[in-house]
Design a protein around this motif. Sequence first.
Motif, PDB file in Angstrom:
ATOM      1  N   LYS A  31      13.390   9.665   8.281  1.00  6.20           N
ATOM      2  CA  LYS A  31      11.951   9.820   8.135  1.00  6.20           C
ATOM      3  C   LYS A  31      11.381  11.232   8.052  1.00  6.20           C
ATOM      4  O   LYS A  31      10.569  11.821   7.237  1.00  6.20           O
ATOM      5  CB  LYS A  31      11.071   9.435   9.366  1.00  6.20           C
ATOM      6  N   LEU A  34      12.861  12.901   4.406  1.00  5.54           N
ATOM      7  CA  LEU A  34      12.000  12.467   3.323  1.00  5.54           C
ATOM      8  C   LEU A  34      10.615  12.954   3.735  1.00  5.54           C
ATOM      9  O   LEU A  34      10.156  13.544   2.414  1.00  5.54           O
ATOM     10  CB  LEU A  34      11.899  10.939   3.459  1.00  5.54           C
ATOM     11  N   GLY A  35      10.074  13.319   4.671  1.00  5.56           N
ATOM     12  CA  GLY A  35       8.900  14.059   4.827  1.00  5.56           C
ATOM     13  C   GLY A  35       8.863  15.614   4.511  1.00  5.56           C
ATOM     14  O   GLY A  35       7.952  15.933   3.775  1.00  5.56           O
ATOM     15  N   ASN A  38       9.197  15.299   0.325  1.00  2.00           N
ATOM     16  CA  ASN A  38       8.657  14.001  -0.275  1.00  2.00           C
ATOM     17  C   ASN A  38       8.302  14.109  -1.719  1.00  2.00           C
ATOM     18  O   ASN A  38       8.249  12.836  -2.393  1.00  2.00           O
ATOM     19  CB  ASN A  38       7.167  14.105   0.383  1.00  2.00           C
ATOM     20  N   ASP A 257       1.996   3.157  -4.401  1.00  2.00           N
ATOM     21  CA  ASP A 257       2.250   4.379  -3.329  1.00  2.00           C
ATOM     22  C   ASP A 257       2.326   4.002  -2.080  1.00  2.00           C
ATOM     23  O   ASP A 257       1.928   4.601  -1.339  1.00  2.00           O
ATOM     24  CB  ASP A 257       0.742   4.943  -3.774  1.00  2.00           C
ATOM     25  N   SER A 260       5.621   5.764   1.615  1.00  2.00           N
ATOM     26  CA  SER A 260       5.520   6.752   2.791  1.00  2.00           C
ATOM     27  C   SER A 260       5.175   5.418   4.100  1.00  2.00           C
ATOM     28  O   SER A 260       5.584   5.605   5.279  1.00  2.00           O
ATOM     29  CB  SER A 260       4.579   7.525   2.699  1.00  2.00           C
ATOM     30  N   THR A 261       4.417   4.604   3.747  1.00  2.00           N
ATOM     31  CA  THR A 261       4.054   3.642   4.753  1.00  2.00           C
ATOM     32  C   THR A 261       5.124   2.814   5.257  1.00  2.00           C
ATOM     33  O   THR A 261       5.230   2.644   6.366  1.00  2.00           O
ATOM     34  CB  THR A 261       2.833   2.644   4.237  1.00  2.00           C
ATOM     35  N   VAL A 263       8.319   3.855   5.122  1.00  2.00           N
ATOM     36  CA  VAL A 263       9.268   4.650   5.728  1.00  2.00           C
ATOM     37  C   VAL A 263       8.753   4.916   7.093  1.00  2.00           C
ATOM     38  O   VAL A 263       9.762   4.691   8.041  1.00  2.00           O
ATOM     39  CB  VAL A 263       9.248   5.967   5.058  1.00  2.00           C
ATOM     40  N   ASP A 264       7.461   4.989   7.273  1.00  2.00           N
ATOM     41  CA  ASP A 264       6.900   4.912   8.691  1.00  2.00           C
ATOM     42  C   ASP A 264       7.252   3.828   9.720  1.00  2.00           C
ATOM     43  O   ASP A 264       7.600   3.824  10.508  1.00  2.00           O
ATOM     44  CB  ASP A 264       5.385   5.238   8.728  1.00  2.00           C
ATOM     45  N   GLN A 396      15.519   7.621  -1.317  1.00  2.00           N
ATOM     46  CA  GLN A 396      14.299   7.392  -1.788  1.00  2.00           C
ATOM     47  C   GLN A 396      14.314   7.654  -3.420  1.00  2.00           C
ATOM     48  O   GLN A 396      15.169   8.750  -3.742  1.00  2.00           O
ATOM     49  CB  GLN A 396      13.186   7.892  -1.368  1.00  2.00           C
TER      50      GLN A 396
END
Length: 418
Positions: A31, A34-35, A38, A257, A260-261, A263-264, A396
Amino acid sequence: MRPTGTKPITPKIEMDQIISNQTDVAMTLTKHILGDNNPCNVVLSPLSLQLVLGLVAAGSESESLKQLLSFLKAESTEELNSLASHLANHVFTGGSPPGELTLSLANGVWIDKSLSFQPFFSKVVDDVYKAGSDVVDFKNKASEAAEKVNLWIEKKTYGLIKDTISPDLFDDETRIVFANAIYFKGFWANKFDMLSTRNDDFYLLDDSSVHVPFMTSTTKYYCISAFDGFKVLELPYKRETDMRDISMYFFLPDAKDGLSTLVDKLASESGFLERHIPSEMERVGQLRIPKFKISFEFEASKALKELGVCAPFIRGRRDFDRMVNSVYDELLYVSGVFQESYIEVNESGTEACAYSRIPMCGGGPLPVTKIDFIADHPFLFLIRENKTGVVLFIGQVLNPEASWPRFSIDYNTIFGNR
């Protein structure tokens, strides 16, 4: 006498729980990486980093040991050593005939001629991590040291990563380099027909699209599950005689989209990955997965510090005194944590590799419901050994057309002007 800061592993600690803990660590680290990256495609091997950090932890004490164990979710260095031995004996062992899968792991250590390892640490290096070690002269023969490390990396990654170490990276303060390399090559159990590959639109996060080649299949049933907000597809690799069970998993958010959610969720809920591995064969309607190729490198110090691992990077501490013998009273510290990774996914299968280095200075009826799996927008992927649950690679895909993003690392910024 056992070195301080460790305790024996007890029968109560089951290996599956240790691996589950390491999977949680892998998701948390992923996480953060990737953050930080991004806008681009990413591939990394959390396992490679975890193993080399485990080796460093084996020679640490005090606050550095405490922080490394906390980050790695381990009770002791013996627990990490047991994990390393288990992986060597159950995941990275044996082999397959040509045309099946290849999976290998190697550890390497280069130590400056001014130092020697303490006997207990030499035993860990040799017997637990089975690391090849070499004595070098970082200060006076930096080019020779760089060549040795580069040749090792090239050999252990089967030629996919070459000439990555410059002699300029070594100076009169470089004392030890720890490294790990993982290589994987597997062929799909059910290969995609190259003649069926067709270009189609892949939708990007900025609402634009690119025309890229998609692999398709006429196979009717796959191991696939639809969850709240995303789907997971398993593509197993061929293993006629190999006892290992390795698959690639695609995590596709329903929303274009929604990556990201997803991955969280993957990183914030312990055991999330295990609870969302598909186990039932389902009838598939449309199946389209893009071909892609990614090369990625990063420096992990920032992510590790954000996750609580700070002490190993601080100069002037005595947290690694028990690792080495030194006539100059060296105060060792970790000067960086680096990884470079590569993956290619096509109609035949997958080839992937990663190397990490840490320099130290100073059954039933099948359902009839069809599930479409059209990976035409950003998704997460991972390669997993299913018997143990070990995650080998993760990444990703934001744009399959951007096949070769490479990122130069400003080492002067990382190391400082010494």
